[in-house]
Write an enzyme that holds these catalytic residues in place. Structure first.
Site, PDB file in Angstrom:
ATOM      1  N   ASP A   1      18.869  -6.369 -16.949  1.00 46.56           N
ATOM      2  CA  ASP A   1      17.877  -7.433 -17.150  1.00 46.56           C
ATOM      3  C   ASP A   1      18.035  -8.155 -18.494  1.00 46.56           C
ATOM      4  O   ASP A   1      17.242  -9.041 -18.814  1.00 46.56           O
ATOM      5  CB  ASP A   1      16.454  -6.875 -17.029  1.00 46.56           C
ATOM      6  CG  ASP A   1      16.101  -6.551 -15.583  1.00 46.56           C
ATOM      7  OD1 ASP A   1      16.798  -7.025 -14.669  1.00 46.56           O
ATOM      8  OD2 ASP A   1      15.120  -5.808 -15.361  1.00 46.56           O
TER       9      ASP A   1
ATOM     10  N   ASN B   1      25.374  -7.096  -8.856  1.00 49.97           N
ATOM     11  CA  ASN B   1      24.020  -7.022  -8.279  1.00 49.97           C
ATOM     12  C   ASN B   1      23.039  -8.017  -8.910  1.00 49.97           C
ATOM     13  O   ASN B   1      21.921  -8.164  -8.438  1.00 49.97           O
ATOM     14  CB  ASN B   1      23.506  -5.577  -8.193  1.00 49.97           C
ATOM     15  CG  ASN B   1      22.641  -5.142  -9.350  1.00 49.97           C
ATOM     16  OD1 ASN B   1      22.821  -5.588 -10.481  1.00 49.97           O
ATOM     17  ND2 ASN B   1      21.696  -4.261  -9.062  1.00 49.97           N
TER      18      ASN B   1
ATOM     19  N   ARG C   1      21.752 -14.656  -9.731  1.00 53.21           N
ATOM     20  CA  ARG C   1      21.821 -14.820 -11.183  1.00 53.21           C
ATOM     21  C   ARG C   1      23.252 -15.036 -11.691  1.00 53.21           C
ATOM     22  O   ARG C   1      23.471 -15.099 -12.896  1.00 53.21           O
ATOM     23  CB  ARG C   1      21.183 -13.620 -11.902  1.00 53.21           C
ATOM     24  CG  ARG C   1      19.685 -13.634 -11.834  1.00 53.21           C
ATOM     25  CD  ARG C   1      19.049 -12.464 -12.574  1.00 53.21           C
ATOM     26  NE  ARG C   1      17.607 -12.580 -12.561  1.00 53.21           N
ATOM     27  CZ  ARG C   1      16.773 -11.597 -12.901  1.00 53.21           C
ATOM     28  NH1 ARG C   1      17.256 -10.411 -13.267  1.00 53.21           N
ATOM     29  NH2 ARG C   1      15.473 -11.789 -12.862  1.00 53.21           N
TER      30      ARG C   1
HETATM   31  O1  LIG Z   1      13.407  -0.060 -11.087  1.00 47.68           O
HETATM   32  C1  LIG Z   1      13.053  -1.055 -11.717  1.00 47.68           C
HETATM   33  O2  LIG Z   1      11.895  -1.174 -12.199  1.00 47.68           O
HETATM   34  C2  LIG Z   1      14.018  -2.164 -11.883  1.00 47.68           C
HETATM   35  C3  LIG Z   1      15.347  -1.995 -11.573  1.00 47.68           C
HETATM   36  C4  LIG Z   1      16.369  -3.039 -11.763  1.00 47.68           C
HETATM   37  O3  LIG Z   1      16.750  -3.570 -10.507  1.00 47.68           O
HETATM   38  P1  LIG Z   1      18.094  -3.165  -9.692  1.00 47.68           P
HETATM   39  O4  LIG Z   1      18.121  -1.698  -9.538  1.00 47.68           O
HETATM   40  O5  LIG Z   1      17.940  -3.891  -8.391  1.00 47.68           O
HETATM   41  O6  LIG Z   1      19.262  -3.665 -10.505  1.00 47.68           O
HETATM   42  C5  LIG Z   1      15.869  -4.166 -12.650  1.00 47.68           C
HETATM   43  O7  LIG Z   1      16.701  -5.288 -12.544  1.00 47.68           O
HETATM   44  C6  LIG Z   1      14.463  -4.566 -12.282  1.00 47.68           C
HETATM   45  O8  LIG Z   1      13.998  -5.581 -13.139  1.00 47.68           O
HETATM   46  C7  LIG Z   1      13.503  -3.418 -12.427  1.00 47.68           C
HETATM   47  C1  LIG Z   2      14.937  -8.255 -11.274  1.00 45.60           C
HETATM   48  C2  LIG Z   2      13.749  -8.137 -11.843  1.00 45.60           C
HETATM   49  O1  LIG Z   2      12.652  -7.615 -11.250  1.00 45.60           O
HETATM   50  P1  LIG Z   2      12.411  -7.109  -9.745  1.00 45.60           P
HETATM   51  O2  LIG Z   2      13.700  -6.633  -9.173  1.00 45.60           O
HETATM   52  O3  LIG Z   2      11.410  -6.011  -9.861  1.00 45.60           O
HETATM   53  O4  LIG Z   2      11.845  -8.282  -8.979  1.00 45.60           O
HETATM   54  C3  LIG Z   2      13.577  -8.534 -13.260  1.00 45.60           C
HETATM   55  O5  LIG Z   2      12.511  -8.240 -13.833  1.00 45.60           O
HETATM   56  O6  LIG Z   2      14.462  -9.166 -13.862  1.00 45.60           O
END
Ligand SMILES: O=C(O)C1=C[C@@H](OP(=O)(O)O)[C@@H](O)[C@H](O)C1
Ligand SMILES: C=C(OP(=O)(O)O)C(=O)O
Length: 430
Positions: A309, A332, A340
């Site tokens: 992130d 991903n 993104r």
């Molecule tokens: O488990 C979580 O709270 C998150 C996991 C991540 O996603 P991915 O596992 O899809 O990369 C991250 O990008 C997202 O903002 C929050």
């Molecule tokens: C990908 C994000 O969040 P989520 O996957 O929870 O929507 C984020 O906070 O950048």
């Protein structure tokens, strides 16, 4: 609402980092899954954390809140029989609650953001829940999704980890509450592995015992466990702060950010190391990051999966670096609020950046002389695109107009207030 970002050569000031979104959603959830009353200090306030609050309240958690804390009396393994849940645009909230819905008779997750969360795939979790007898109706792996639980008892589960770690985290929250023991095997690669570390940390704090192999690919979970009611304190948020730190790095700055623990389990704390590698003058001590930017940055190579992130903010800084930067292992990023890689790079190009994409890589040919700007940016419903393009706008030659910048509230509603407090020329426009 749009935002106009006008070039700003200098930033100066001191801020408290906002509270972590990922810890807030997790603490809210484990508090709801406990039977007693838990207290969470300094919870985040954002659309995503509000989505978790709203949904656990709909499912029967009793919530009281003041300025400093939130108290939650949970529903344990007996959520209320709700017909519908609205998770807004929050991916993690949706995925975690899809698993918890296995404890309820019949819940439909509605599709309020067809062009963002509505496009994201959940097949791997749907498949995993199916393996333990949960009936899931879905729209080709996407919202709206109806879960008919009640039958799930535990057992052997295989889940793919190569699209999102959230599917595994979801199963780790659910399985301790099931009657029988479970074994979870992660298939393929596990992306965003560091975030699973945050899930395991929170589960342990909530009194849940899980055996995990060191590579986080295999788990043994005893059934019939109970979440304990506890007191939790939310730490500062690295992903949001990454954008503020990147803004300080690309300008002449003297910016101090508090509440950023050096030993946090948030992978995005790597923003500090990456900026250091880019030779941005900074210190990090006692939870305080102090950037004294001189606008000069060196190109960098970085495994973006370690800090998923924060990658967009790192890329925004690299736009002004001397040399070519490469952010690899980031496929991903395509499955988030928008793509993104393709969508983000298109907006960067509009602003004048020289960027290239591969299936799982972002390449940035830096322009230390600055970029042209003077264009309108499409936010693609993505808070991190909005924050990253704001960083770029600070060092563009002409102002950038970021359309629908209100979507920044998904994680950081006061982002523009914070930047303004540092002296950035950012303003809301109709
Ligand atoms: O488990 C979580 O709270 C998150 C996991 C991540 O996603 P991915 O596992 O899809 O990369 C991250 O990008 C997202 O903002 C929050
Ligand atoms: C990908 C994000 O969040 P989520 O996957 O929870 O929507 C984020 O906070 O950048």
């Amino acid at each position: 609402m749009d935002v106009r970002v006008t070039p700003t050569p200098r930033l100066h000031g001191e801020l408290q980092a906002l509270s972590s979104k990922n810890y807030t959603t997790r603490y809210l959830l484990v508090a709801a899954l406990a039977e007693g009353t838990s207290t969470i200090y300094y919870p985040a306030h954002s659309e995503d954390s509000d989505a978790m609050r709203r949904c656990i309240s709909d499912l029967g958690a009793v919530i009281e809140e003041d300025e400093e804390k939130i108290t939650i009396t949970g529903f344990g393994r007996n959520p209320k029989d709700v017909k519908e849940l609205d998770v807004g645009n929050a991916g993690a909230v949706l995925r975690f609650l899809m698993a918890i819905a296995a404890l309820a008779p019949d819940v439909t997750f509605i599709n309020r953001y067809p062009d963002s969360l509505g496009k994201r795939p959940h097949d791997d979790l749907i498949d995993a829940l199916g393996q333990i007898g949960v009936d899931v109706q879905h729209n080709n792996g996407r919202l709206p999704i109806t879960i008919r639980g009640g039958q799930a008892k535990g057992g052997k589960i295989q889940v793919s980890g190569n699209v999102s770690s959230q599917f595994l985290s979801a199963l780790l929250f659910l399985t301790p509450l099931l009657e029988e023991d479970s074994e979870i095997e992660v298939l393929h690669d596990l992306k965003s592995k560091v975030v699973v570390g945050q899930t395991l940390e929170v589960l342990e704090q909530a009194g849940i015992v899980i055996e995990a192999t060191e590579d986080l690919m295999y788990y043994k979970v005893k059934g019939g466990q109970k979440y304990l009611a506890k007191k939790y304190v939310v730490q500062g948020d690295y992903p949001g702060s990454a954008a503020v730190l990147a803004a300080a790095a690309v300008t002449e700055s003297d910016v101090i950010l508090h509440r950023l623990e050096e030993n946090s389990k948030q992978g995005e704390r790597a923003i500090v190391d990456v900026l250091r590698m880019m030779e941005v003058p900074l210190t990090h001590k006692d939870g305080i990051v102090h950037v004294k930017g001189n606008g000069k940055l060196k190109a960098v190579e970085f495994d973006g999966d370690k800090a998923t992130d924060a990658v967009l903010a790192m890329v925004a800084a690299a736009v002004f670096a001397d040399g070519t930067s490469r952010f690899y292992d980031v496929e991903n990023l395509r499955y988030k609020e928008c793509d993104r890689i393709t969508d983000y790079l298109n907006e960067l190009r509009k602003a004048g950046a020289n960027v290239e994409e591969r299936q799982s890589e972002i390449i940035v040919h830096g322009r230390p002389e600055g970029v042209e700007g003077g264009v309108e940016i499409n936010a693609h419903y993505d808070h991190r695109v909005i924050m990253a393009l704001t960083v770029v706008g600070l060092r563009a030659k002409q102002p950038l107009r970021i359309r629908d910048a209100h979507h920044v509230a998904k994680s950081y509603p006061i982002f523009f207030d914070h930047l303004k407090a540092l002296g950035a020329n950012v303003e809301w426009i109709e």
